[in-house]
Design a protein around this motif. Structure first.
Motif, PDB file in Angstrom:
ATOM      1  N   LEU A  67       0.820  -1.211   0.000  1.00  0.00           N
ATOM      2  CA  LEU A  67       0.000   0.000   0.000  1.00  0.00           C
ATOM      3  C   LEU A  67       0.854   1.261   0.000  1.00  0.00           C
ATOM      4  N   VAL A  68       1.932   1.255   0.776  1.00  0.00           N
ATOM      5  CA  VAL A  68       2.834   2.413   0.815  1.00  0.00           C
ATOM      6  C   VAL A  68       3.491   2.600  -0.541  1.00  0.00           C
ATOM      7  N   ARG A  69       3.880   1.520  -1.184  1.00  0.00           N
ATOM      8  CA  ARG A  69       4.517   1.623  -2.495  1.00  0.00           C
ATOM      9  C   ARG A  69       3.545   2.141  -3.548  1.00  0.00           C
ATOM     10  N   ASN A  70       2.312   1.669  -3.502  1.00  0.00           N
ATOM     11  CA  ASN A  70       1.329   2.083  -4.496  1.00  0.00           C
ATOM     12  C   ASN A  70       0.781   3.480  -4.239  1.00  0.00           C
ATOM     13  N   TYR A  71       0.607   3.824  -2.993  1.00  0.00           N
ATOM     14  CA  TYR A  71       0.000   5.104  -2.626  1.00  0.00           C
ATOM     15  C   TYR A  71       0.928   5.886  -1.708  1.00  0.00           C
ATOM     16  N   TRP A  72       2.181   6.083  -2.123  1.00  0.00           N
ATOM     17  CA  TRP A  72       3.182   6.696  -1.251  1.00  0.00           C
ATOM     18  C   TRP A  72       2.817   8.127  -0.897  1.00  0.00           C
TER      19      TRP A  72
ATOM     20  N   LEU B 116       2.626   8.805   2.994  1.00  0.00           N
ATOM     21  CA  LEU B 116       3.788   9.454   3.601  1.00  0.00           C
ATOM     22  C   LEU B 116       3.540  10.905   3.973  1.00  0.00           C
ATOM     23  N   VAL B 117       2.736  11.615   3.197  1.00  0.00           N
ATOM     24  CA  VAL B 117       2.458  13.017   3.512  1.00  0.00           C
ATOM     25  C   VAL B 117       1.707  13.155   4.838  1.00  0.00           C
TER      26      VAL B 117
ATOM     27  N   GLY C  94       4.112  12.399   7.627  1.00  0.00           N
ATOM     28  CA  GLY C  94       5.035  13.514   7.854  1.00  0.00           C
ATOM     29  C   GLY C  94       4.382  14.629   8.630  1.00  0.00           C
ATOM     30  N   LEU C  95       3.114  14.893   8.342  1.00  0.00           N
ATOM     31  CA  LEU C  95       2.397  15.930   9.087  1.00  0.00           C
ATOM     32  C   LEU C  95       2.229  15.550  10.552  1.00  0.00           C
ATOM     33  N   VAL C  96       1.901  14.296  10.803  1.00  0.00           N
ATOM     34  CA  VAL C  96       1.713  13.837  12.187  1.00  0.00           C
ATOM     35  C   VAL C  96       3.037  13.864  12.944  1.00  0.00           C
ATOM     36  N   ILE C  97       4.107  13.409  12.318  1.00  0.00           N
ATOM     37  CA  ILE C  97       5.415  13.416  12.981  1.00  0.00           C
ATOM     38  C   ILE C  97       5.879  14.849  13.234  1.00  0.00           C
TER      39      ILE C  97
END
Length: 59
Positions: free
Chosen positions: A8-13, A17-18, A21-24
């Motif tokens: 899922l991460v590879r297909n919908y990175w 990931l965005v 990144g906002l949460v982190i």
């Protein structure tokens, strides 16, 4: 399970990931703010107690 998540991460990175990144970034900002409030008015830096009725210099 892990392979499905990686797929899922590879297909919908961008969609995964965005928001991560906002949460982190939000978490790091809150952590930094909580550290800065411990040094508010330099009382923690110089070990000075605030006088009765004395206001913080920033809130």
């Amino acid at each position: 399970m892990v392979l499905e998540v990686l797929k899922l991460v590879r297909n919908y990175w961008a969609a995964t990931l965005v928001p991560m990144g906002l949460v982190i970034g939000w978490w790091l900002d809150r952590r930094n703010d909580s550290f800065l409030t411990t040094c508010r008015n330099r009382s923690a830096l110089y070990k000075r107690e605030l006088k009765p009725g004395e206001e913080f210099t920033w809130k």
